[in-house]
Write a protein that holds these residues in place. Structure first.
Motif, PDB file in Angstrom:
ATOM      1  N   SER A  20       0.850  -1.177   0.000  1.00 23.49           N
ATOM      2  CA  SER A  20       0.000   0.000   0.000  1.00 23.49           C
ATOM      3  C   SER A  20       0.893   1.237   0.000  1.00 23.49           C
ATOM      4  O   SER A  20       1.879   1.294   0.718  1.00 23.49           O
ATOM      5  CB  SER A  20      -0.895   0.011   1.242  1.00 23.49           C
ATOM      6  OG  SER A  20      -1.699   1.156   1.242  1.00 23.49           O
ATOM      7  N   SER A  21       0.537   2.216  -0.827  1.00 26.31           N
ATOM      8  CA  SER A  21       1.359   3.428  -0.901  1.00 26.31           C
ATOM      9  C   SER A  21       0.741   4.588  -0.131  1.00 26.31           C
ATOM     10  O   SER A  21       1.379   5.603   0.063  1.00 26.31           O
ATOM     11  CB  SER A  21       1.572   3.833  -2.353  1.00 26.31           C
ATOM     12  OG  SER A  21       0.329   4.140  -2.958  1.00 26.31           O
ATOM     13  N   GLN A  22      -0.522   4.416   0.281  1.00 26.54           N
ATOM     14  CA  GLN A  22      -1.198   5.447   1.057  1.00 26.54           C
ATOM     15  C   GLN A  22      -1.999   4.798   2.166  1.00 26.54           C
ATOM     16  O   GLN A  22      -2.439   3.661   2.038  1.00 26.54           O
ATOM     17  CB  GLN A  22      -2.145   6.261   0.185  1.00 26.54           C
ATOM     18  CG  GLN A  22      -1.451   7.064  -0.879  1.00 26.54           C
ATOM     19  CD  GLN A  22      -2.435   7.845  -1.715  1.00 26.54           C
ATOM     20  OE1 GLN A  22      -3.631   7.616  -1.669  1.00 26.54           O
ATOM     21  NE2 GLN A  22      -1.922   8.782  -2.490  1.00 26.54           N
ATOM     22  N   ILE A  23      -2.183   5.570   3.236  1.00 23.24           N
ATOM     23  CA  ILE A  23      -3.011   5.083   4.329  1.00 23.24           C
ATOM     24  C   ILE A  23      -4.003   6.188   4.676  1.00 23.24           C
ATOM     25  O   ILE A  23      -3.662   7.372   4.651  1.00 23.24           O
ATOM     26  CB  ILE A  23      -2.151   4.667   5.540  1.00 23.24           C
ATOM     27  CG1 ILE A  23      -2.975   3.906   6.556  1.00 23.24           C
ATOM     28  CG2 ILE A  23      -1.448   5.846   6.164  1.00 23.24           C
ATOM     29  CD1 ILE A  23      -2.148   3.188   7.609  1.00 23.24           C
ATOM     30  N   PHE A  24      -5.240   5.800   4.927  1.00 21.15           N
ATOM     31  CA  PHE A  24      -6.296   6.742   5.275  1.00 21.15           C
ATOM     32  C   PHE A  24      -6.790   6.444   6.683  1.00 21.15           C
ATOM     33  O   PHE A  24      -6.872   5.285   7.084  1.00 21.15           O
ATOM     34  CB  PHE A  24      -7.469   6.621   4.297  1.00 21.15           C
ATOM     35  CG  PHE A  24      -7.114   7.060   2.898  1.00 21.15           C
ATOM     36  CD1 PHE A  24      -7.296   8.367   2.508  1.00 21.15           C
ATOM     37  CD2 PHE A  24      -6.597   6.155   1.992  1.00 21.15           C
ATOM     38  CE1 PHE A  24      -6.959   8.768   1.228  1.00 21.15           C
ATOM     39  CE2 PHE A  24      -6.264   6.543   0.706  1.00 21.15           C
ATOM     40  CZ  PHE A  24      -6.443   7.857   0.325  1.00 21.15           C
ATOM     41  N   VAL A  25      -7.114   7.512   7.416  1.00 27.83           N
ATOM     42  CA  VAL A  25      -7.596   7.388   8.786  1.00 27.83           C
ATOM     43  C   VAL A  25      -8.804   8.285   8.958  1.00 27.83           C
ATOM     44  O   VAL A  25      -8.807   9.429   8.483  1.00 27.83           O
ATOM     45  CB  VAL A  25      -6.500   7.829   9.784  1.00 27.83           C
ATOM     46  CG1 VAL A  25      -7.028   7.833  11.203  1.00 27.83           C
ATOM     47  CG2 VAL A  25      -5.282   6.957   9.666  1.00 27.83           C
ATOM     48  N   ASP A  26      -9.841   7.774   9.603  1.00 30.33           N
ATOM     49  CA  ASP A  26     -10.961   8.600  10.038  1.00 30.33           C
ATOM     50  C   ASP A  26     -10.699   8.923  11.503  1.00 30.33           C
ATOM     51  O   ASP A  26     -10.908   8.082  12.379  1.00 30.33           O
ATOM     52  CB  ASP A  26     -12.288   7.858   9.877  1.00 30.33           C
ATOM     53  CG  ASP A  26     -12.684   7.698   8.419  1.00 30.33           C
ATOM     54  OD1 ASP A  26     -12.124   8.412   7.574  1.00 30.33           O
ATOM     55  OD2 ASP A  26     -13.550   6.861   8.128  1.00 30.33           O
ATOM     56  N   ALA A  27     -10.216  10.123  11.746  1.00 34.02           N
ATOM     57  CA  ALA A  27      -9.747  10.501  13.081  1.00 34.02           C
ATOM     58  C   ALA A  27     -10.785  11.348  13.813  1.00 34.02           C
ATOM     59  O   ALA A  27     -11.254  12.344  13.273  1.00 34.02           O
ATOM     60  CB  ALA A  27      -8.450  11.278  12.964  1.00 34.02           C
ATOM     61  N   PRO A  28     -11.116  10.969  15.061  1.00 39.15           N
ATOM     62  CA  PRO A  28     -12.014  11.801  15.854  1.00 39.15           C
ATOM     63  C   PRO A  28     -11.307  13.080  16.299  1.00 39.15           C
ATOM     64  O   PRO A  28     -10.072  13.154  16.322  1.00 39.15           O
ATOM     65  CB  PRO A  28     -12.378  10.929  17.050  1.00 39.15           C
ATOM     66  CG  PRO A  28     -11.313   9.906  17.127  1.00 39.15           C
ATOM     67  CD  PRO A  28     -10.750   9.746  15.752  1.00 39.15           C
ATOM     68  N   LYS A  29     -12.098  14.068  16.643  1.00 34.60           N
ATOM     69  CA  LYS A  29     -11.607  15.417  16.954  1.00 34.60           C
ATOM     70  C   LYS A  29     -10.416  15.444  17.916  1.00 34.60           C
ATOM     71  O   LYS A  29      -9.463  16.181  17.698  1.00 34.60           O
ATOM     72  CB  LYS A  29     -12.757  16.244  17.533  1.00 34.60           C
ATOM     73  CG  LYS A  29     -12.396  17.659  17.841  1.00 34.60           C
ATOM     74  CD  LYS A  29     -13.590  18.418  18.380  1.00 34.60           C
ATOM     75  CE  LYS A  29     -13.203  19.848  18.709  1.00 34.60           C
ATOM     76  NZ  LYS A  29     -14.347  20.598  19.216  1.00 34.60           N
ATOM     77  N   ASN A  30     -10.451  14.636  18.953  1.00 30.75           N
ATOM     78  CA  ASN A  30      -9.381  14.707  19.956  1.00 30.75           C
ATOM     79  C   ASN A  30      -8.062  14.084  19.493  1.00 30.75           C
ATOM     80  O   ASN A  30      -7.091  14.083  20.241  1.00 30.75           O
ATOM     81  CB  ASN A  30      -9.842  14.079  21.271  1.00 30.75           C
ATOM     82  CG  ASN A  30     -10.182  12.618  21.145  1.00 30.75           C
ATOM     83  OD1 ASN A  30     -10.467  12.139  20.054  1.00 30.75           O
ATOM     84  ND2 ASN A  30     -10.178  11.904  22.241  1.00 30.75           N
ATOM     85  N   THR A  31      -7.984  13.553  18.273  1.00 30.47           N
ATOM     86  CA  THR A  31      -6.741  12.949  17.777  1.00 30.47           C
ATOM     87  C   THR A  31      -6.146  13.681  16.571  1.00 30.47           C
ATOM     88  O   THR A  31      -5.095  13.287  16.084  1.00 30.47           O
ATOM     89  CB  THR A  31      -6.966  11.477  17.388  1.00 30.47           C
ATOM     90  OG1 THR A  31      -7.869  11.416  16.287  1.00 30.47           O
ATOM     91  CG2 THR A  31      -7.492  10.670  18.555  1.00 30.47           C
ATOM     92  N   PHE A  32      -6.807  14.745  16.086  1.00 34.07           N
ATOM     93  CA  PHE A  32      -6.331  15.453  14.887  1.00 34.07           C
ATOM     94  C   PHE A  32      -4.868  15.852  15.015  1.00 34.07           C
ATOM     95  O   PHE A  32      -4.062  15.597  14.129  1.00 34.07           O
ATOM     96  CB  PHE A  32      -7.126  16.738  14.629  1.00 34.07           C
ATOM     97  CG  PHE A  32      -8.580  16.553  14.318  1.00 34.07           C
ATOM     98  CD1 PHE A  32      -9.119  15.336  13.964  1.00 34.07           C
ATOM     99  CD2 PHE A  32      -9.427  17.641  14.391  1.00 34.07           C
ATOM    100  CE1 PHE A  32     -10.465  15.199  13.691  1.00 34.07           C
ATOM    101  CE2 PHE A  32     -10.767  17.520  14.110  1.00 34.07           C
ATOM    102  CZ  PHE A  32     -11.284  16.297  13.760  1.00 34.07           C
ATOM    103  N   GLU A  33      -4.531  16.496  16.102  1.00 35.36           N
ATOM    104  CA  GLU A  33      -3.182  17.034  16.288  1.00 35.36           C
ATOM    105  C   GLU A  33      -2.118  15.933  16.238  1.00 35.36           C
ATOM    106  O   GLU A  33      -1.056  16.103  15.638  1.00 35.36           O
ATOM    107  CB  GLU A  33      -3.097  17.775  17.619  1.00 35.36           C
ATOM    108  CG  GLU A  33      -1.840  18.585  17.775  1.00 35.36           C
ATOM    109  CD  GLU A  33      -1.846  19.418  19.044  1.00 35.36           C
ATOM    110  OE1 GLU A  33      -0.793  19.402  19.732  1.00 35.36           O
ATOM    111  OE2 GLU A  33      -2.867  20.054  19.354  1.00 35.36           O
ATOM    112  N   PHE A  34      -2.403  14.789  16.839  1.00 35.05           N
ATOM    113  CA  PHE A  34      -1.459  13.662  16.824  1.00 35.05           C
ATOM    114  C   PHE A  34      -1.174  13.209  15.399  1.00 35.05           C
ATOM    115  O   PHE A  34      -0.020  13.054  14.993  1.00 35.05           O
ATOM    116  CB  PHE A  34      -2.010  12.499  17.656  1.00 35.05           C
ATOM    117  CG  PHE A  34      -1.211  11.232  17.503  1.00 35.05           C
ATOM    118  CD1 PHE A  34       0.018  11.097  18.117  1.00 35.05           C
ATOM    119  CD2 PHE A  34      -1.690  10.185  16.737  1.00 35.05           C
ATOM    120  CE1 PHE A  34       0.761   9.930  17.969  1.00 35.05           C
ATOM    121  CE2 PHE A  34      -0.962   9.014  16.585  1.00 35.05           C
ATOM    122  CZ  PHE A  34       0.269   8.890  17.211  1.00 35.05           C
TER     123      PHE A  34
END
Length: 73
Positions: A20-34
Protein backbone atom coordinates in the motif's frame (compact mmCIF):
# COMPACT_ATOMS: atom_id res chain seq x y z
CA UNK A 1 2.33 9.40 23.30
CA UNK A 2 5.33 7.13 22.68
CA UNK A 3 3.12 4.02 22.71
CA UNK A 4 0.68 5.54 20.22
CA UNK A 5 3.55 6.61 17.96
CA UNK A 6 5.06 3.11 18.06
CA UNK A 7 1.72 1.44 17.31
CA UNK A 8 1.03 3.82 14.43
CA UNK A 9 4.44 3.14 12.88
CA UNK A 10 3.86 -0.61 13.19
CA UNK A 11 0.52 -0.28 11.38
CA UNK A 12 2.09 1.88 8.67
CA UNK A 13 4.89 -0.68 8.21
CA UNK A 14 2.26 -3.43 7.89
CA UNK A 15 0.43 -1.40 5.24
CA UNK A 16 3.68 -0.94 3.30
CA UNK A 17 4.38 -4.67 3.51
CA UNK A 18 0.92 -5.27 2.02
CA UNK A 19 1.95 -3.08 -0.96
CA UNK A 20 0.00 0.00 0.00
CA UNK A 21 1.36 3.43 -0.90
CA UNK A 22 -1.20 5.45 1.06
CA UNK A 23 -3.01 5.08 4.33
CA UNK A 24 -6.30 6.74 5.28
CA UNK A 25 -7.60 7.39 8.79
CA UNK A 26 -10.96 8.60 10.04
CA UNK A 27 -9.75 10.50 13.08
CA UNK A 28 -12.01 11.80 15.85
CA UNK A 29 -11.61 15.42 16.95
CA UNK A 30 -9.38 14.71 19.96
CA UNK A 31 -6.74 12.95 17.78
CA UNK A 32 -6.33 15.45 14.89
CA UNK A 33 -3.18 17.03 16.29
CA UNK A 34 -1.46 13.66 16.82
CA UNK A 35 -2.05 12.50 13.25
CA UNK A 36 -1.04 15.86 11.74
CA UNK A 37 2.17 15.69 13.81
CA UNK A 38 2.79 12.19 12.39
CA UNK A 39 2.62 13.49 8.80
CA UNK A 40 -1.02 12.92 7.90
CA UNK A 41 -2.74 15.46 5.65
CA UNK A 42 -6.34 16.65 6.03
CA UNK A 43 -8.46 15.55 3.07
CA UNK A 44 -11.17 18.12 3.94
CA UNK A 45 -13.81 15.38 4.22
CA UNK A 46 -15.21 16.08 7.68
CA UNK A 47 -18.29 14.35 9.03
CA UNK A 48 -20.15 13.96 12.31
CA UNK A 49 -20.97 10.57 13.79
CA UNK A 50 -22.57 10.13 17.21
CA UNK A 51 -22.08 13.86 17.83
CA UNK A 52 -18.30 13.60 17.33
CA UNK A 53 -16.48 15.42 14.52
CA UNK A 54 -14.27 13.17 12.38
CA UNK A 55 -11.74 14.10 9.71
CA UNK A 56 -10.47 11.90 6.93
CA UNK A 57 -6.67 12.08 6.91
CA UNK A 58 -4.18 10.62 4.45
CA UNK A 59 -0.47 9.80 4.56
CA UNK A 60 1.83 9.02 1.65
CA UNK A 61 3.80 5.93 2.69
CA UNK A 62 6.27 6.23 -0.19
CA UNK A 63 8.06 9.13 1.52
CA UNK A 64 11.00 8.30 3.75
CA UNK A 65 10.26 8.94 7.41
CA UNK A 66 12.39 11.62 8.96
CA UNK A 67 14.05 11.33 12.31
CA UNK A 68 12.46 13.47 15.02
CA UNK A 69 14.63 14.48 17.94
CA UNK A 70 17.64 12.65 19.31
CA UNK A 71 18.97 11.52 15.94
CA UNK A 72 22.67 11.99 15.34
CA UNK A 73 24.86 11.43 12.33
Amino acid sequence: MYVADTMLRALEDKAVSMISSQIFVDAPKNTFEFFIHEGYVDENLDYIKDEVLFKKLKKDLTKVRGCRGGCQK
